[in-house]
Enzyme design. Structure first.
Site, PDB file in Angstrom:
ATOM      1  N   ALA A 186       0.921  -1.375   0.017  1.00 57.16           N
ATOM      2  CA  ALA A 186      -0.114  -0.030   0.146  1.00 57.16           C
ATOM      3  C   ALA A 186       0.827   1.286  -0.064  1.00 57.16           C
ATOM      4  O   ALA A 186       0.238   2.457  -0.148  1.00 57.16           O
ATOM      5  CB  ALA A 186      -0.976  -0.076   1.078  1.00 57.16           C
TER       6      ALA A 186
ATOM      7  N   ARG B 220       6.298  -2.743   3.760  1.00 57.17           N
ATOM      8  CA  ARG B 220       7.409  -2.737   4.699  1.00 57.17           C
ATOM      9  C   ARG B 220       7.867  -1.325   4.910  1.00 57.17           C
ATOM     10  O   ARG B 220       8.555  -1.306   6.153  1.00 57.17           O
ATOM     11  CB  ARG B 220       8.537  -3.336   3.778  1.00 57.17           C
ATOM     12  CG  ARG B 220       8.462  -4.832   3.502  1.00 57.17           C
ATOM     13  CD  ARG B 220       9.406  -5.452   2.576  1.00 57.17           C
ATOM     14  NE  ARG B 220       9.277  -4.758   1.398  1.00 57.17           N
ATOM     15  CZ  ARG B 220      10.147  -5.202   0.324  1.00 57.17           C
ATOM     16  NH1 ARG B 220      11.044  -5.973   0.543  1.00 57.17           N
ATOM     17  NH2 ARG B 220      10.054  -4.698  -0.868  1.00 57.17           N
ATOM     18  N   ARG B 221       7.703  -0.300   4.240  1.00 57.85           N
ATOM     19  CA  ARG B 221       8.243   1.121   4.384  1.00 57.85           C
ATOM     20  C   ARG B 221       6.737   1.787   5.374  1.00 57.85           C
ATOM     21  O   ARG B 221       6.018   2.513   4.920  1.00 57.85           O
ATOM     22  CB  ARG B 221       8.278   1.865   3.223  1.00 57.85           C
ATOM     23  CG  ARG B 221       9.136   1.252   2.490  1.00 57.85           C
ATOM     24  CD  ARG B 221       9.653   1.849   1.126  1.00 57.85           C
ATOM     25  NE  ARG B 221       8.386   1.674   0.076  1.00 57.85           N
ATOM     26  CZ  ARG B 221       8.411   2.008  -1.285  1.00 57.85           C
ATOM     27  NH1 ARG B 221       9.285   2.494  -1.625  1.00 57.85           N
ATOM     28  NH2 ARG B 221       7.373   1.924  -1.846  1.00 57.85           N
TER      29      ARG B 221
ATOM     30  N   VAL C 278       5.461  -9.303   3.453  1.00 55.75           N
ATOM     31  CA  VAL C 278       4.318 -10.659   3.134  1.00 55.75           C
ATOM     32  C   VAL C 278       4.983 -11.785   2.982  1.00 55.75           C
ATOM     33  O   VAL C 278       4.308 -12.818   3.032  1.00 55.75           O
ATOM     34  CB  VAL C 278       3.357  -9.854   2.082  1.00 55.75           C
ATOM     35  CG1 VAL C 278       2.598  -8.775   2.367  1.00 55.75           C
ATOM     36  CG2 VAL C 278       4.180 -10.133   0.757  1.00 55.75           C
TER      37      VAL C 278
ATOM     38  N   ASN D 221      -1.957  -6.975  -3.550  1.00 51.15           N
ATOM     39  CA  ASN D 221      -1.274  -6.215  -4.578  1.00 51.15           C
ATOM     40  C   ASN D 221       0.246  -6.418  -4.479  1.00 51.15           C
ATOM     41  O   ASN D 221       0.901  -5.953  -5.226  1.00 51.15           O
ATOM     42  CB  ASN D 221      -1.830  -4.793  -4.157  1.00 51.15           C
ATOM     43  CG  ASN D 221      -0.771  -3.752  -5.092  1.00 51.15           C
ATOM     44  OD1 ASN D 221      -0.921  -3.559  -6.131  1.00 51.15           O
ATOM     45  ND2 ASN D 221       0.056  -2.882  -4.262  1.00 51.15           N
TER      46      ASN D 221
ATOM     47  N   SER E 289      -0.985 -10.120 -13.834  1.00 48.10           N
ATOM     48  CA  SER E 289      -0.555  -9.370 -15.087  1.00 48.10           C
ATOM     49  C   SER E 289      -0.656 -10.172 -16.167  1.00 48.10           C
ATOM     50  O   SER E 289      -0.876 -11.233 -16.382  1.00 48.10           O
ATOM     51  CB  SER E 289       1.093  -9.475 -14.726  1.00 48.10           C
ATOM     52  OG  SER E 289       1.957  -8.663 -15.695  1.00 48.10           O
TER      53      SER E 289
ATOM     54  N   TYR F  53       9.536 -14.106 -13.406  1.00 49.77           N
ATOM     55  CA  TYR F  53       8.546 -13.050 -13.281  1.00 49.77           C
ATOM     56  C   TYR F  53       7.135 -13.684 -13.829  1.00 49.77           C
ATOM     57  O   TYR F  53       6.055 -13.787 -13.036  1.00 49.77           O
ATOM     58  CB  TYR F  53       8.846 -11.745 -13.782  1.00 49.77           C
ATOM     59  CG  TYR F  53       7.587 -10.810 -13.279  1.00 49.77           C
ATOM     60  CD1 TYR F  53       7.266 -10.366 -12.217  1.00 49.77           C
ATOM     61  CD2 TYR F  53       6.946 -10.213 -14.502  1.00 49.77           C
ATOM     62  CE1 TYR F  53       6.249  -9.650 -12.013  1.00 49.77           C
ATOM     63  CE2 TYR F  53       5.864  -9.429 -14.482  1.00 49.77           C
ATOM     64  CZ  TYR F  53       5.481  -9.030 -13.058  1.00 49.77           C
ATOM     65  OH  TYR F  53       4.247  -8.176 -12.830  1.00 49.77           O
TER      66      TYR F  53
ATOM     67  N   LYS G 210       3.361 -14.889 -11.992  1.00 48.53           N
ATOM     68  CA  LYS G 210       2.076 -14.260 -12.424  1.00 48.53           C
ATOM     69  C   LYS G 210       1.216 -15.272 -13.161  1.00 48.53           C
ATOM     70  O   LYS G 210      -0.011 -15.166 -12.708  1.00 48.53           O
ATOM     71  CB  LYS G 210       2.313 -12.899 -13.448  1.00 48.53           C
ATOM     72  CG  LYS G 210       2.956 -11.884 -12.629  1.00 48.53           C
ATOM     73  CD  LYS G 210       1.975 -11.299 -11.511  1.00 48.53           C
ATOM     74  CE  LYS G 210       2.455 -10.228 -10.612  1.00 48.53           C
ATOM     75  NZ  LYS G 210       1.814  -9.809  -9.359  1.00 48.53           N
TER      76      LYS G 210
ATOM     77  N   PRO H 247      -3.107  -6.197 -15.174  1.00 47.16           N
ATOM     78  CA  PRO H 247      -2.789  -5.079 -16.047  1.00 47.16           C
ATOM     79  C   PRO H 247      -1.560  -5.516 -16.909  1.00 47.16           C
ATOM     80  O   PRO H 247      -0.799  -6.204 -16.688  1.00 47.16           O
ATOM     81  CB  PRO H 247      -2.275  -4.133 -15.128  1.00 47.16           C
ATOM     82  CG  PRO H 247      -2.709  -4.741 -13.729  1.00 47.16           C
ATOM     83  CD  PRO H 247      -2.433  -6.059 -13.980  1.00 47.16           C
TER      84      PRO H 247
END
Length: 257
Positions: free
Chosen positions: A14, A38-39, A65, A91, A144, A157, A161, A187
């Site tokens: 988020a 994390r931030r 996560v 997300n 994705s 990657y 997905k 997306p």
């Protein structure tokens, strides 16, 4: 259209990009937000802005996560007022590098697998049982176009997905007979910190990804997620693929010269 007022929404990743955009659109609908990243400094700044603009309640979770024990502890120890989660937006995710598979960096692989697959699984495992017990809930997974079409250098990657796509389909099947909804929003090109993270902070290289193209914005994706979660309770939007007009596939992009 379902009202989201006072519904409890968990948003992972988020602190920026699509996650932050989701926080804003759901805050605008009066939801109560559990913001995960994390931030913590970024989360606190976002929470302050949302509180000031929308007068909504937020609960912050500084969390990686991919750490299963931390996820379990965080969800189990949520205060009673925040424990009846209505919507989970998985997300959090990232890409690292564009190396050929036989030249790849195993640390990049593990970070993508741990975050994109394991992190999504951990949050789902610890939150969905409560949804089933309460007889309501919605899980939205951020997939994705890379989960549908592989591209050169995308190997691991794209695999993560593709796993999100399979997990979303499997979860929907496993929840058949319950009112819980499952949606995968997939997306194409979205201009966020994604490419900067992929290229380990190389901003110039990241900018070239979107050069000559009008990509999707985080707000575009958040708008689609919001649409999916506000349909009538009997409607489940299984999967949405959205791309910029300038993009026709994972690799076919029209660039203005």
């Amino acid at each position: 259209m379902i009202s989201l007022k006072n519904q409890i929404v968990v948003i992972t990743g988020a602190s920026s990009g699509i996650g932050s955009a989701c926080a804003r659109v759901f805050a605008g609908a009066g939801a109560k937000l559990i913001l995960v990243a994390r931030r913590l400094d970024r989360l606190q700044q976002l929470a302050d802005e949302l509180s000031k603009e929308f007068s909504i309640e937020t609960y912050l979770l500084q969390l990686d996560v991919s750490d299963r024990h931390a996820v379990e502890s965080s969800i189990i120890s949520l205060p009673p007022a925040w424990s009846a989660i209505d919507i989970l937006i998985n997300n959090a995710g990232l890409s690292r590098g564009l190396d050929k598979l036989h030249e790849g960096d195993w640390q990049n692989w593990e970070e993508m697998i741990d975050t994109n697959i394991k992190g999504l699984l951990y949050l789902t495992r610890y939150i969905v049982p409560g949804m089933v017990t309460r007889g309501r809930g919605h899980v939205v997974n951020l997939g994705s176009i890379a989960g549908h079409q592989t591209y050169p250098g995308g190997n691991v990657y794209c695999a993560t997905k593709a796993a999100v796509k399979a997990i979303s389909e499997g979860l929907k099947q496993d929840l058949l007979g319950t009112p819980i909804r499952v949606t995968s929003v997939d997306p194409g090109m979205v201009e966020t910190e994604f490419s900067e993270v992929r290229f380990h902070g190389d901003r110039e290289r990241a900018k070239k990804v979107y050069q000559g193209v009008q990509p999707l914005t985080p707000e575009d994706v958040a708008d689609v997620i919001f649409f999916c979660t506000t349909r009538s309770p009997h409607v489940n939007i299984n999967e949405v693929i959205l791309m910029p007009v300038d993009q026709a596939s994972a690799t076919l992009v029209h660039r203005q010269t």
